[in-house]
Every structure is written in structure tokens, then in C-alpha cells.
Scaffold this motif. Structure first.
Motif, short mmCIF file in Angstrom:
data_model
loop_
_atom_site.label_atom_id
_atom_site.label_comp_id
_atom_site.label_asym_id
_atom_site.label_seq_id
_atom_site.Cartn_x
_atom_site.Cartn_y
_atom_site.Cartn_z
N ALA A 314 35.08 48.52 61.81
CA ALA A 314 34.36 47.71 62.81
C ALA A 314 35.31 47.17 63.87
O ALA A 314 34.96 47.13 65.06
N GLU A 315 36.50 46.75 63.44
CA GLU A 315 37.49 46.26 64.40
C GLU A 315 37.95 47.38 65.32
O GLU A 315 38.18 47.16 66.52
N ALA A 316 38.11 48.60 64.77
CA ALA A 316 38.52 49.74 65.59
C ALA A 316 37.47 50.06 66.64
O ALA A 316 37.79 50.33 67.81
N GLU A 317 36.19 50.01 66.25
CA GLU A 317 35.11 50.26 67.21
C GLU A 317 35.05 49.17 68.27
O GLU A 317 34.84 49.46 69.46
N LYS A 318 35.27 47.94 67.86
CA LYS A 318 35.28 46.82 68.82
C LYS A 318 36.39 47.02 69.85
O LYS A 318 36.19 46.79 71.05
N ALA A 319 37.55 47.46 69.38
CA ALA A 319 38.68 47.68 70.30
C ALA A 319 38.36 48.79 71.30
O ALA A 319 38.71 48.68 72.49
N LEU A 320 37.68 49.85 70.85
CA LEU A 320 37.29 50.92 71.76
C LEU A 320 36.33 50.41 72.83
O LEU A 320 36.45 50.76 74.01
N ARG A 321 35.36 49.60 72.41
CA ARG A 321 34.41 49.04 73.37
C ARG A 321 35.13 48.15 74.39
O ARG A 321 34.83 48.19 75.59
N GLN A 322 36.06 47.34 73.91
CA GLN A 322 36.78 46.45 74.81
C GLN A 322 37.61 47.23 75.82
O GLN A 322 37.66 46.86 77.00
N LEU A 323 38.24 48.31 75.36
CA LEU A 323 39.01 49.13 76.30
C LEU A 323 38.09 49.73 77.35
O LEU A 323 38.43 49.75 78.55
N GLY A 324 36.92 50.23 76.93
CA GLY A 324 35.97 50.78 77.89
C GLY A 324 35.55 49.76 78.93
O GLY A 324 35.40 50.07 80.12
N SER A 325 35.36 48.51 78.49
CA SER A 325 34.98 47.45 79.41
C SER A 325 36.08 47.16 80.42
O SER A 325 35.82 46.97 81.62
N ILE A 326 37.33 47.15 79.94
CA ILE A 326 38.47 46.90 80.84
C ILE A 326 38.60 48.02 81.86
O ILE A 326 38.83 47.79 83.06
N VAL A 327 38.41 49.26 81.40
CA VAL A 327 38.58 50.42 82.28
C VAL A 327 37.59 50.39 83.45
O VAL A 327 37.91 50.82 84.56
N THR A 328 36.40 49.87 83.21
CA THR A 328 35.42 49.79 84.30
C THR A 328 35.90 48.88 85.43
O THR A 328 35.40 48.98 86.56
N GLN A 329 36.84 47.99 85.13
CA GLN A 329 37.39 47.10 86.15
C GLN A 329 38.63 47.67 86.83
O GLN A 329 39.27 46.99 87.62
N MET A 330 38.95 48.92 86.51
CA MET A 330 40.15 49.57 87.06
C MET A 330 39.74 50.89 87.70
O MET A 330 39.99 51.97 87.17
N PRO A 331 39.07 50.85 88.86
CA PRO A 331 38.44 52.05 89.43
C PRO A 331 39.40 53.15 89.86
O PRO A 331 38.98 54.29 90.03
N THR A 332 40.68 52.82 90.05
CA THR A 332 41.61 53.87 90.48
C THR A 332 42.42 54.45 89.31
O THR A 332 43.29 55.29 89.53
N TRP A 333 42.12 53.99 88.10
CA TRP A 333 42.88 54.46 86.94
C TRP A 333 42.10 55.54 86.18
O TRP A 333 40.88 55.45 86.04
N SER A 334 42.83 56.51 85.66
CA SER A 334 42.28 57.52 84.77
C SER A 334 42.68 57.17 83.33
O SER A 334 43.70 56.52 83.11
N SER A 335 41.86 57.62 82.37
CA SER A 335 42.12 57.29 80.96
C SER A 335 42.08 58.53 80.09
O SER A 335 41.20 59.39 80.26
#
Length: 388
Positions: A314-335
Motif C-alpha cells: 500500500a505504501e508503494a502504491e501511495k508513493a507511485l500516486r504521489q510521484l504522478g501528482s508531482i509530475v503533473t506540476q512539471m510540464p517540461t519534464w519527461s519521466s
């Protein structure tokens, strides 16, 4: 010396990258197969490829290949090969083996037959019935696949992923070869920032820095073939001199990593220092929800915890969701995210632009590739940054 037939072994899924690296080194005559790339070169090629290949496991001398469904066929086929041309009379020559989908399924028995056949061949050249095996080490391998025996000599020793800079590791560390492959697939270059928010022991940032500075990954370690009389020390000295000449340690780097575990950050800092990159890489203790990578047109390359071997699912899934949320705030970055979690795109709320199957050890994963919408570096064209 006549051209040598060589095999670069690699994890499944990295064959095309190994082939690309070989072509960059000037070796164009290639045969790409599952888990290996066969190519031709001279004595210098043995040294160069061991020093330079970032995504391969080992460099093998291919001695021969033939059908073997009986022990007699294995013995005679092995004995017919020119072992004394490579192996001196005082050499140590152990035999290792593996068998898959072959009638000769007993690996110990196959190893014994091959050892006996090599000894018989060596007796013809050296006129002796006993070999002390006290000299340089030549590890022979017999690999049986679908009743075809491939006989090789290993030039590498410990796998090429053992660069020499990682003295300590975190639990379930990412192999250096796979980290280098992820960076190459991202098409990152040192003009751009790179950030790993789950850096663990720091392998991805260190490998990126080595790529950015064009540091040959095998430059800090030794190889059994350095002691082989047939190759000579001169080719290794030449290859190392070439590698030092190619080093570009004046290139500015924008590489950083973070992890929620303070012990992991200590390990990462130690690895960077051991690699001579302690002042170039930035590490900090930080949960993924609080990362704020600096710069524009950057690349996130990361291997988040899976929840299978580390921590709670559950913690691993939470971390993935959090990273996805952060990435949406970084429009010029690729992941570029390596994960076995088939729900990652669901967590991020969008499909990956590309997915590539890779194996982290025995765990089947996908490298999820999300390209920044309109976020390609203005100095780079799309074909260079496509992640292909």
C-alpha cells in the motif's frame, strides 16, 4: 591475430542497447539473439568492450558451436576446438555449464566431459599428462540450448555490472547495467537535469554522471583476460589510455536524487564519492511528495519500491500516486519509471507514451515512458528525445 568471434551477454530486453553500444565502438558485424550479441573484433576489442559496455554482463570468446545429443558428441566436438591456441600450459581452466531444453541435461556431467576433452587437447600441444593450473585463469563455459553446445571462454570475470564504486548497498539494489539502460532509453544528455526521487543506493544518479562525463564503466576494475599471454598487457594499456582520453570531466552536471530513508542516502553519497563524483551529485532525505526538482526540460529516471521485497504494498502504491501528482506540476519534464505494477498508468491518470518490458532480476517490469507534452528541450529535436 585473426578476427575473434565474441559474445556480449546481457539481460533479456537489453540486446538492442548492447548492439547500439557495440556499433558506437565501431563493431558493425553483429548478430542479435536472446540474451546475447555476437560480434567480431581483434584483441583490442576484448579490452575495449570490457571497459566500455554499460548494459552487457560479460564478454566471451566463442570457441565453437555444434550439435551434441550424446556425451561422445560433446567430447569429440570439444576436443576438436583449438584450446591450446588460447590457454597456456600453466593456466587454470575450470569449466562451468548450463543446459536448457537439451537431451544432455546433467550439467555436472557435461562439465566433466568438457574438462576431459580440453585436457586431452592440451596434452597434444604441451606433451604432459598433468596440468598444475597455477597460472592465469581461463573460465570455460559449456552452454547447451536445444541440443546445440556453445563453448566459450570468459574474459570478464565478475559481471560487468560490478563497476567497483558500490561498496555498500541498500536492500534490493538496482543493478548498474539496468540503471544505465534506463538512462540510455531516456535519451538523457548532460544539458538537461536528471532526478531520481527513489534513489536508494544512488545507482541511477551515479550511472548518469558516468554517462555525462563519458567515463568508461570498467575503468576502475580488473579483468581475468588482462593476464592472458595471447592478448598481452599492451592492448589493455592502449584501451585504458583511450578511455582516459575520452573522459570529459569538465561538463557541468545537473543530477540529483532523494529517498525517504536516511541510511539509503548515506549509501548513495558513499557510492558517489567512491566513483569520484561526490562533489557533482546532490542527494537529500526527502519523501516523494515533497520533491521539487530544479530546472526545466529535465528527466526523471527512477525505480520506485515494489512492495514485493521492500516495505508495504500500500505504501508503494501511495508513493507511485504521489510521484504522478508531482509530475503533473512539471510540464517540461519527461519521466521513465521502472515498475512491475500494472496499475501505474491508472494511478497517474494517463497512459504511458511507450512501455518497454525489462527484467529487474527475475521480476518482470515495464519501463513506463511519459514524454513531456511540448516539453522537449529547445536545443534538441524530437527525434533525439523520443526515448526510442
Amino acid at each position: 591475430m585473426d578476427p575473434i568471434e565474441l559474445i556480449a551477454t546481457c539481460p533479456m530486453g537489453l540486446e538492442a542497447l548492447v548492439a547500439r553500444e557495440l556499433k558506437t565502438l565501431g563493431y558493425e558485424d553483429l548478430l542479435v539473439e536472446n540474451g546475447r550479441v555476437t560480434f567480431r573484433g581483434d584483441a583490442l576489442a576484448v579490452a575495449r568492450t570490457n571497459l566500455w559496455l554499460r548494459t552487457a554482463d560479460r564478454i566471451l570468446i566463442k570457441m565453437g558451436e555444434f550439435k551434441a545429443v550424446t556425451f561422445d558428441e560433446l567430447f569429440e566436438g570439444t576436443r576438436a576446438l583449438p584450446w591450446p591456441d588460447w590457454i597456456p600450459g600453466d593456466a587454470e581452466f575450470p569449466v562451468e555449464g548450463r543446459s536448457h531444453k537439451s537431451q544432455l541435461s546433467s550439467v555436472p556431467a557435461c562439465q566433466g566431459i568438457v574438462k576431459k576433452a580440453v585436457v586431452e587437447k592440451m596434452k597434444e600441444r604441451y606433451r604432459t599428462d598433468w596440468f598444475q593450473e597455477s597460472g592465469a585463469r581461463f573460465v570455460i563455459e559449456v552452454a547447451l540450448l536445444n541440443d546445440i553446445a556453445t563453448l566459450t571462454i570468459d574474459t570478464t570475470g565478475p559481471s560487468l555490472h560490478k563497476r567497483g564504486y558500490r561498496k555498500l548497498v541498500t536492500e534490493a539494489p538496482l543493478k548498474e547495467t539496468l540503471a544505465a539502460a534506463m538512462i540510455q532509453l531516456s535519451r538523457w544528455n548532460p544539458e538537461r537535469p536528471l532526478y531520481d526521487p527513489f534513489c536508494g543506493s544512488g545507482t541511477i544518479p551515479v550511472e548518469a554522471a558516468m554517462i555525462g562525463w563519458n567515463i568508461a564503466p570498467g575503468l576502475r576494475r580488473s579483468f581475468p583476460a588482462e593476464h592472458w599471454p595471447i592478448l598481452g598487457k599492451a592492448v589493455w594499456e592502449e584501451a585504458r589510455e583511450e578511455a582516459y582520453d575520452e573522459l570529459r570531466d569538465d561538463v557541468p552536471l545537473q543530477i540529483a536524487g532523494s529517498d525517504i530513508d536516511p541510511a539509503a542516502i548515506e549509501v548513495a553519497q558513499a557510492a558517489a564519492k567512491s566513483a569520484g563524483l561526490g562533489k557533482e551529485l546532490k542527494f537529500e532525505v526527502l519523501p516523494v511528495a515533497k520533491i521539487r526538482p530544479k530546472g526545466d526540460y529535465g528527466v526523471i529516471v527512477t525505480n520506485p519500491p515494489y512492495g514485493e521485497r521492500l516495505g508495504d504494498k500500500a505504501e508503494a502504491e501511495k508513493a507511485l500516486r504521489q510521484l504522478g501528482s508531482i509530475v503533473t506540476q512539471m510540464p517540461t519534464w519527461s519521466s521513465f519509471v521502472l515498475s512491475p505494477n500494472k496499475q501505474l498508468e491508472h494511478y497517474w491518470g494517463k497512459p504511458a507514451d511507450k512501455r518497454r518490458k525489462l527484467f529487474n532480476g527475475r521480476i518482470e517490469c515495464a519501463l513506463y515512458q511519459f514524454f513531456a507534452p511540448g516539453g522537449l528541450h529547445p536545443k534538441r529535436n524530437k527525434s533525439n528525445d523520443s526515448g526510442q
